[in-house]
Design a protein around this motif. Structure first.
Motif, PDB file in Angstrom:
ATOM      1  N   LEU A 268     -19.177  -1.903  16.271  1.00  0.00           N
ATOM      2  CA  LEU A 268     -19.122  -1.302  15.422  1.00  0.00           C
ATOM      3  C   LEU A 268     -18.430   0.875  15.496  1.00  0.00           C
ATOM      4  O   LEU A 268     -18.921   1.311  15.396  1.00  0.00           O
ATOM      5  N   LYS A 269     -17.927   0.343  16.350  1.00  0.00           N
ATOM      6  CA  LYS A 269     -16.787   1.469  16.828  1.00  0.00           C
ATOM      7  C   LYS A 269     -16.180   1.709  16.274  1.00  0.00           C
ATOM      8  O   LYS A 269     -14.964   1.316  14.841  1.00  0.00           O
ATOM      9  N   ASP A 270     -15.491   3.352  15.736  1.00  0.00           N
ATOM     10  CA  ASP A 270     -15.024   3.921  14.886  1.00  0.00           C
ATOM     11  C   ASP A 270     -13.106   3.944  14.647  1.00  0.00           C
ATOM     12  O   ASP A 270     -12.825   3.293  15.997  1.00  0.00           O
ATOM     13  N   ASN A 271     -12.991   3.330  13.923  1.00  0.00           N
ATOM     14  CA  ASN A 271     -11.413   3.457  13.896  1.00  0.00           C
ATOM     15  C   ASN A 271     -10.364   4.015  14.357  1.00  0.00           C
ATOM     16  O   ASN A 271     -11.013   5.362  13.961  1.00  0.00           O
ATOM     17  N   PRO A 272      -9.759   4.707  15.455  1.00  0.00           N
ATOM     18  CA  PRO A 272      -8.838   5.487  15.445  1.00  0.00           C
ATOM     19  C   PRO A 272      -7.574   6.058  14.318  1.00  0.00           C
ATOM     20  O   PRO A 272      -7.843   4.444  13.269  1.00  0.00           O
ATOM     21  N   ALA A 273      -7.297   7.212  14.875  1.00  0.00           N
ATOM     22  CA  ALA A 273      -6.172   7.117  13.690  1.00  0.00           C
ATOM     23  C   ALA A 273      -5.225   6.722  13.749  1.00  0.00           C
ATOM     24  O   ALA A 273      -4.927   6.604  15.550  1.00  0.00           O
ATOM     25  N   LEU A 274      -3.970   6.452  13.188  1.00  0.00           N
ATOM     26  CA  LEU A 274      -2.962   5.693  12.979  1.00  0.00           C
ATOM     27  C   LEU A 274      -1.556   7.404  12.604  1.00  0.00           C
ATOM     28  O   LEU A 274      -1.603   8.064  11.704  1.00  0.00           O
ATOM     29  N   PRO A 275      -0.799   7.497  13.764  1.00  0.00           N
ATOM     30  CA  PRO A 275       0.159   8.566  13.746  1.00  0.00           C
ATOM     31  C   PRO A 275       1.275   8.500  11.714  1.00  0.00           C
ATOM     32  O   PRO A 275       1.246   7.370  12.137  1.00  0.00           O
ATOM     33  N   PRO A 276       0.693   9.491  11.776  1.00  0.00           N
ATOM     34  CA  PRO A 276       1.957   9.417  10.564  1.00  0.00           C
ATOM     35  C   PRO A 276       2.934   8.386  10.328  1.00  0.00           C
ATOM     36  O   PRO A 276       3.179   7.979   9.663  1.00  0.00           O
ATOM     37  N   GLU A 277       3.892   8.728  11.611  1.00  0.00           N
ATOM     38  CA  GLU A 277       5.183   7.899  11.241  1.00  0.00           C
ATOM     39  C   GLU A 277       4.958   6.126  11.754  1.00  0.00           C
ATOM     40  O   GLU A 277       5.723   5.199  11.097  1.00  0.00           O
ATOM     41  N   GLU A 278       4.041   6.032  11.757  1.00  0.00           N
ATOM     42  CA  GLU A 278       3.060   4.382  11.956  1.00  0.00           C
ATOM     43  C   GLU A 278       2.205   3.501  10.828  1.00  0.00           C
ATOM     44  O   GLU A 278       2.395   2.847  10.998  1.00  0.00           O
ATOM     45  N   GLN A 279       1.776   4.648   9.965  1.00  0.00           N
ATOM     46  CA  GLN A 279       1.400   4.406   8.551  1.00  0.00           C
ATOM     47  C   GLN A 279       2.156   3.521   7.695  1.00  0.00           C
ATOM     48  O   GLN A 279       3.513   3.960   7.827  1.00  0.00           O
ATOM     49  N   LYS A 280       1.968   2.380   7.095  1.00  0.00           N
ATOM     50  CA  LYS A 280       2.929   1.778   6.119  1.00  0.00           C
ATOM     51  C   LYS A 280       2.070   1.130   5.235  1.00  0.00           C
ATOM     52  O   LYS A 280       0.448   1.344   5.549  1.00  0.00           O
ATOM     53  N   TYR A 281       2.761   1.139   3.939  1.00  0.00           N
ATOM     54  CA  TYR A 281       1.830   0.920   2.764  1.00  0.00           C
ATOM     55  C   TYR A 281       1.983  -0.288   1.994  1.00  0.00           C
ATOM     56  O   TYR A 281       1.903  -0.993   1.116  1.00  0.00           O
ATOM     57  N   ASN A 282       1.646  -1.786   2.678  1.00  0.00           N
ATOM     58  CA  ASN A 282       1.524  -2.751   1.577  1.00  0.00           C
ATOM     59  C   ASN A 282       0.443  -3.413   1.862  1.00  0.00           C
ATOM     60  O   ASN A 282       0.708  -3.806   0.939  1.00  0.00           O
ATOM     61  N   THR A 283      -0.445  -3.056   2.576  1.00  0.00           N
ATOM     62  CA  THR A 283      -1.745  -3.264   2.331  1.00  0.00           C
ATOM     63  C   THR A 283      -2.073  -2.886   1.458  1.00  0.00           C
ATOM     64  O   THR A 283      -3.017  -2.763   0.588  1.00  0.00           O
ATOM     65  N   ALA A 284      -2.310  -1.700   1.393  1.00  0.00           N
ATOM     66  CA  ALA A 284      -2.576  -0.449   0.877  1.00  0.00           C
ATOM     67  C   ALA A 284      -1.820   0.089   0.205  1.00  0.00           C
ATOM     68  O   ALA A 284      -0.798   0.770   0.935  1.00  0.00           O
ATOM     69  N   PRO A 285      -2.126   0.878  -0.745  1.00  0.00           N
ATOM     70  CA  PRO A 285      -0.687   1.941  -1.217  1.00  0.00           C
ATOM     71  C   PRO A 285      -1.283   3.300  -0.364  1.00  0.00           C
ATOM     72  O   PRO A 285      -1.738   3.595  -0.205  1.00  0.00           O
ATOM     73  N   SER A 286      -0.014   4.079  -1.022  1.00  0.00           N
ATOM     74  CA  SER A 286      -0.133   5.426  -0.243  1.00  0.00           C
ATOM     75  C   SER A 286      -0.834   6.605  -0.487  1.00  0.00           C
ATOM     76  O   SER A 286      -1.088   7.621   0.445  1.00  0.00           O
ATOM     77  N   VAL A 287      -1.302   6.332  -1.718  1.00  0.00           N
ATOM     78  CA  VAL A 287      -2.478   7.327  -1.971  1.00  0.00           C
ATOM     79  C   VAL A 287      -4.047   6.419  -1.761  1.00  0.00           C
ATOM     80  O   VAL A 287      -5.021   7.873  -1.837  1.00  0.00           O
ATOM     81  N   ASN A 288      -3.896   5.570  -0.702  1.00  0.00           N
ATOM     82  CA  ASN A 288      -5.061   5.528  -0.772  1.00  0.00           C
ATOM     83  C   ASN A 288      -5.086   5.532   1.291  1.00  0.00           C
ATOM     84  O   ASN A 288      -4.333   5.162   2.272  1.00  0.00           O
ATOM     85  N   PRO A 289      -6.102   6.505   1.674  1.00  0.00           N
ATOM     86  CA  PRO A 289      -6.364   6.566   3.427  1.00  0.00           C
ATOM     87  C   PRO A 289      -6.582   5.532   3.739  1.00  0.00           C
ATOM     88  O   PRO A 289      -6.309   5.680   5.362  1.00  0.00           O
ATOM     89  N   TYR A 290      -6.680   4.965   3.436  1.00  0.00           N
ATOM     90  CA  TYR A 290      -6.947   3.079   4.502  1.00  0.00           C
ATOM     91  C   TYR A 290      -6.257   2.902   5.430  1.00  0.00           C
ATOM     92  O   TYR A 290      -6.156   2.479   6.321  1.00  0.00           O
ATOM     93  N   SER A 291      -4.654   3.957   4.554  1.00  0.00           N
ATOM     94  CA  SER A 291      -3.652   3.387   5.360  1.00  0.00           C
ATOM     95  C   SER A 291      -3.957   4.558   7.082  1.00  0.00           C
ATOM     96  O   SER A 291      -2.243   3.924   7.676  1.00  0.00           O
ATOM     97  N   TYR A 292      -4.609   5.312   6.664  1.00  0.00           N
ATOM     98  CA  TYR A 292      -4.079   6.512   8.312  1.00  0.00           C
ATOM     99  C   TYR A 292      -4.912   6.047   8.977  1.00  0.00           C
ATOM    100  O   TYR A 292      -5.016   6.801   9.801  1.00  0.00           O
ATOM    101  N   GLN A 293      -5.391   4.832   9.142  1.00  0.00           N
ATOM    102  CA  GLN A 293      -6.252   4.392  10.208  1.00  0.00           C
ATOM    103  C   GLN A 293      -6.095   3.108  11.279  1.00  0.00           C
ATOM    104  O   GLN A 293      -4.497   2.575  10.049  1.00  0.00           O
TER     105      GLN A 293
END
Length: 547
Positions: free
Chosen positions: A216-241
């Motif tokens: 149950l470790k925390d997911n690390p942050a994903l750098p903005p340049e590596e964020q993609k929006y195929n699984t979830a849209p850009s309005v969803n912070p899911y892609s920040y991890q």
């Protein structure tokens, strides 16, 4: 009597037609499609030349996520019909030479499923560990920072157990605990139930979400340049991890081997998995389909995102897959029930839309792998703009207006020009039918030999005529250099097909140095070969048989 030979390899290079049952054909006037409606349209599907159908969930469900929240895995929701109706659908499909694959949603259930009703009672009941439960932090907040694809934390507090439960999707879709062997056994029993009923295979929803990290470790942050929006849209912070711990765990491989061993008990059962992972989708695809002891095939989101195919990203997808696992098998899709239809997602000039649709169909059906077509794709349907007051999808309601959800690709199929609701239903459809869809009905397209619908039929027949296109190897002439023209060769047992695609909206002329090539005519493409140069119109293509 000669016994018909069973083709255990039918799925390799097969073309699967996806049906969203709520929106295909209604037969009882309630505005929602049903199993009998699908059965009535099977001759049409068979006429396309596909090998199989995939039916999105029709199981008993409260329908908060439209069937992807299952409350009984072994029955049909009355909205769609009965088990007898499903048996008839199987029988008619097989008579027409169509395989039947159904959508198995194994990662989670509805919170109304009897398993969860029992699990949430207390900490000691027989199913207390069938779902992912965790204590709150000392301050009462959720156990970690994991996020739901549908927005917010993926943890929901339950007052009965005074614990949080995990839900990667809606809070009414609790995640099953695959670390519990009894859960795995119960889901394999569900699989056997449908195999015994005659299904030929499965599409496994969110296949890489089955296991979570017990740390149950925390997911690390994903750098903005590596964020993609195929699984979830850009309005969803899911892609920040970076989703290191809430999905795509190594323990999944052992379960998939158990699943495959069960399928191998049946003559020719096959399965395709949906891999939802931005960072390592192709690696997971390779892991899950290599070795012949796990999934038959998987599809990732490489061509379900916002970026249209280019020579560079097509080559990269295949080269990455080849480097990860040469024996892996992909199943490609450009559209499905969860993403904006590709005719809208990859915008082109209106005057070139038909040419782009034809070429994208040809590209999908020429790439090495199996292929999924989504209902209405063969008509060139655009994404529908569903007004907020008609919106049904909870995902869209959550992120409106910046993200409108998935209703735009789920509107009803259009069959007859001038008919009530374009022939879909005699009642009010569950989602509105756009006027521009009603102008592209099946009956209108059928009467035009040059229609997009008939182009799909031609391409599917062309694919079957040339084994290289369905099961052959692929050799890229175009690699990662700049350019708009994609070139590859498909080959199988002496059948060699040269495939050239101009993936842009401008004319392109390229040198043509191939000898002993016979152009294979397809009515949709007007390429001209003259004086050693190949002239390709916008979104043009060329196919040639290499001697």
């Amino acid at each position: 009597m000669i016994e018909k030979k069973i083709d255990k390899d039918w799925w390799r290079g097969g073309v699967i037609y996806q049906i969203y049952p709520r929106s295909y054909q209604d037969t009882n006037g309630d505005g929602v499609g049903d199993l009998n409606g699908i059965t009535s349209r099977l001759p049409y599907i068979a006429s396309l030349g596909v090998d199989a159908i995939w039916i999105s969930p029709f199981f008993t469900s409260p329908m908060l996520d439209f069937g992807y929240d299952v409350s009984d895995y072994c029955d049909v929701d009355p909205m769609f019909g009965t088990l007898a109706d499903f048996d008839k659908l199987i029988s008619v499909s097989h008579e027409l030479g169509l395989k039947v694959m159904i959508d198995l949603v194994l990662s989670h259930t509805s919170d109304q499923h009897p398993w969860f009703v029992e699990s949430r009672k207390d900490h000691t009941n027989p199913k207390s560990d069938w779902y992912v439960w965790a204590d709150a932090k000392p301050d009462g907040t959720p156990p970690n920072n994991w996020l739901s694809i549908f927005g917010g934390s993926s943890w929901q507090w339950d007052s009965r157990r005074k614990q949080y439960y995990l839900h990667n999707f809606l809070k009414t879709q609790p995640d099953l605990n695959f670390h519990n062997r009894d859960v795995q056994d119960a889901l394999l029993d569900v699989t056997r139930f449908w195999l015994d009923r005659g299904v030929d295979g499965f599409r496994l929803d969110t296949i890489n979400f089955y296991f979570h990290s017990q740390s149950l470790k925390d997911n690390p942050a994903l750098p903005p340049e590596e964020q993609k929006y195929n699984t979830a849209p850009s309005v969803n912070p899911y892609s920040y991890q970076s989703h290191l711990y809430d999905k795509s765990q190594p323990e999944n491989l052992a379960f998939l081997k158990r699943f495959r061993a069960l399928l191998d008990e049946y003559p020719a059962a096959a399965a395709v998995g949906e891999v939802g992972d931005e960072e390592k989708g192709l690696k997971i695809l390779a892991d899950y389909t290599s070795g012949g002891d796990k999934m038959h095939m998987c599809y990732a989101f490489d061509f379900l995102g916002p970026n249209a195919p280019t020579p560079q990203n097509v080559f990269k997808a295949f080269s990455d897959l080849q480097s990860e696992a040469p024996d892996a098998w992909a199943c490609w899709a450009f559209s499905n029930h969860d993403v904006v239809r590709y005719a809208s997602r990859w915008p082109v000039k209106p005057a070139l839309q038909d040419s782009a649709n034809r070429q994208h169909a040809a590209l999908l059906l020429s790439m090495r792998g199996s292929a999924c077509l989504y209902q209405g794709e063969e008509l060139g349907l655009q994404e529908a703009d569903v007004p907020y007051e008609d919106l049904q999808d909870p995902y869209g309601k959550e992120f409106w207006p910046d993200f409108k959800g998935r209703d735009g690709c789920r509107t009803p199929m259009v069959w007859q020009a001038g008919a009530v609701n374009a022939g879909f239903s005699s009642g009010k459809p569950w989602l509105p039918i756009p006027a521009d869809h009603a102008a592209s009905t099946v009956d209108v397209e059928e009467q035009n030999n040059a229609s997009l619908l008939n182009h799909y039929r031609d391409m599917l027949a062309f694919r079957k005529m040339h084994p290289a296109l369905s099961k052959g190897a692929i050799d890229f002439v175009t690699r990662e250099e700049e350019g708009d023209v994609l070139v590859f060769i498909r080959e199988s047992d002496g059948d060699r097909i040269l495939c050239i695609f101009n993936l842009c909206d401008q004319d392109r002329t390229v040198p043509f140095s191939y000898e002993n090539v016979e152009q294979l005519e397809l009515a949709a493409f007007d390429s001209v070969l003259k004086d050693g140069l190949l002239h390709l119109p916008p979104y043009g293509a060329y196919f040639g048989a290499m001697k």
